[in-house]
Scaffold this active site. Structure first.
Site, short mmCIF file in Angstrom:
data_model
loop_
_atom_site.label_atom_id
_atom_site.label_comp_id
_atom_site.label_asym_id
_atom_site.label_seq_id
_atom_site.Cartn_x
_atom_site.Cartn_y
_atom_site.Cartn_z
N SER A 201 0.80 -1.22 0.00
CA SER A 201 0.00 0.00 0.00
C SER A 201 0.84 1.27 0.00
O SER A 201 0.46 2.27 -0.61
CB SER A 201 -0.93 0.01 1.22
OG SER A 201 -1.80 -1.10 1.19
N HIS A 247 0.94 4.27 4.53
CA HIS A 247 0.24 4.97 3.46
C HIS A 247 0.75 6.40 3.31
O HIS A 247 1.05 6.85 2.20
CB HIS A 247 -1.26 4.98 3.75
CG HIS A 247 -1.88 3.62 3.67
ND1 HIS A 247 -3.25 3.42 3.73
CD2 HIS A 247 -1.33 2.39 3.52
CE1 HIS A 247 -3.51 2.13 3.64
NE2 HIS A 247 -2.36 1.48 3.52
#
Length: 302
Positions: A201, A247
Site C-alpha cells: 500500500s 500509506h
C-alpha cells in the site's frame, strides 16, 4: 576452354552482382553507397532503395523519440515492470499461504521479540524488512483480510502502473515504486517501531501521488485520482488495523520524487532524474540509521 559466369553472354562486360550475395545478378544500386544490391538486401528509401548496412548506419544517427519526462517513447510497449511486480506479489502471496513463517521472517517490524523469543526487526540488523514487507499481504495471524488487501493493491497497480511506466520509463517507474514502499516502511519505523505491517500500500499510495503530480504537470485530468486518494485516506484513518504510517510515508515519498521527475529543467533533466532517487534513498537511510541508534541505545522492546 572455360567460361566466366560473371561475364554477360556474348560480351566481355562483367555482370553486376549483389555485394552481399555475389552469386545473384542485379542492376539496382543503393542510393547511398552506390553498391549493387539484390531484392533481399533492398530497403525502401525516400528515393530508390538503400542497402542493409546504410539503413543501419542511418538509424544510429537518428535521435530516439522521448516522452515529456525524458523516457523513450515506446508506443504500445508492454509495461514489463508493472506486470513483473504484480507477478512477484502473487507468487509471494502463494508462499505466505503455504507457510506463515514467510510473513514472520520478512514482515516490517522495527524492533520486537520473534516467535522463538529472540530479538528481531530492523533495529537488530534485519534492514531487509523495510523492503520485503511491501511484497507481503498476509497478516501474521492470517485471516480473510489478506485476499482483499492484495486484490486491491494489485488492481491499483494494474490500473495506473502502465500509464506511469510509459511516461516515466522503466527504471524511473521502478525507483518510484520501490522508494515509495520504502518511505512507508521508514515512517512506520520512525513513528511506531514496535508495530508490525505488511503490504504494497505504501508503494501504491506513492503511485497515486505521482499520478496526480505528473497529471498536473502534463495538463491531464486529475479529478479521478484525487477522489480515489481521498477515499483511501478516509479508509486509512477510519478502519482499525491499517498502518497509516505506511500509506502517508509512501504518499509523501512518491509525491516528492514525482515532482523531481516532472519539474526538472530540461537542460539538467537527466542529471536530476538520477540524483533525485539517490537523494531520497540517502535521506531514508539516514533516518533509519538515526532511529536504529536511538532504539539500540535505549533498549526498546515490545
Amino acid at each position: 576452354m572455360s567460361t566466366d559466369p560473371n561475364l554477360a553472354s556474348g560480351s566481355g562486360t562483367p555482370v553486376p552482382t549483389c555485394y552481399r550475395h555475389p552469386g545473384r545478378e542485379t542492376y539496382v544500386r543503393c542510393t547511398r553507397c552506390d553498391r549493387f544490391i539484390c531484392p533481399e538486401c533492398m530497403r525502401d528509401a525516400a528515393v530508390g532503395h538503400q542497402c542493409v548496412e546504410c539503413v543501419a548506419e542511418g538509424n544510429r544517427g537518428v535521435r530516439q523519440p522521448r516522452t515529456t519526462l525524458g523516457a523513450r517513447a515506446s508506443g504500445s510497449a508492454t509495461p514489463v515492470v508493472t506486470y513483473t511486480l504484480i507477478g512477484i506479489c502473487a507468487l509471494v502471496y502463494l508462499a505466505e499461504l503455504a507457510s506463515l513463517r514467510v510473513v514472520w521472517d520478512f514482515m516490517m517490524v522495527g524492533q520486537g521479540i520473534g516467535r522463538t523469543g529472540r530479538m528481531i526487526g530492523v533495529a537488530e540488523g534485519e534492514w531487509y524488512r523495510l523492503v520485503t514487507s511491501m511484497f507481503l499481504h498476509q497478516r501474521p495471524g492470517g485471516g480473510s483480510f489478506s485476499i482483499t488487501h492484495i486484490l486491491f493493491n494489485m488492481w491499483a497497480l494494474w490500473a495506473i502502473g502502465p500509464a506511469l511506466e510509459q511516461v516515466l520509463g522503466r527504471w524511473r517507474f521502478l525507483a518510484l515504486y520501490l522508494l515509495s514502499g520504502l518511505g512507508g516502511s521508514v515512517l512506520l519505523y520512525l513513528q511506531a517501531p514496535t508495530e508490525g505491517a505488511v503490504g504494497a500500500s505504501g508503494a501504491i499510495f506513492g503511485l497515486f501521488a505521482a499520478y496526480f503530480v505528473i497529471g498536473r504537470r502534463l495538463g491531464g485530468q486529475v479529478g479521478p485520482i484525487v477522489f480515489l486518494l481521498v477515499i483511501n485516506l478516509v479508509i486509512t484513518f477510519a478502519v482499525p488495523g491499517i498502518s497509516w504510517q505506511g500509506h502517508v510515508g509512501g504518499l509523501v515519498t512518491g509525491g516528492v520524487l514525482a515532482a523531481a521527475y516532472a519539474y526538472a529543467p530540461d537542460r539538467v533533466r537527466g542529471a536530476v532524474h538520477i540524483a533525485a532517487p539517490v537523494a531520497v534513498l540517502a535521506v531514508l537511510a539516514i533516518l533509519v540509521a538515526v532511529k536504529t541508534a536511538e532504539l539500540t541505545s535505549g533498549g526498546m522492546l515490545l
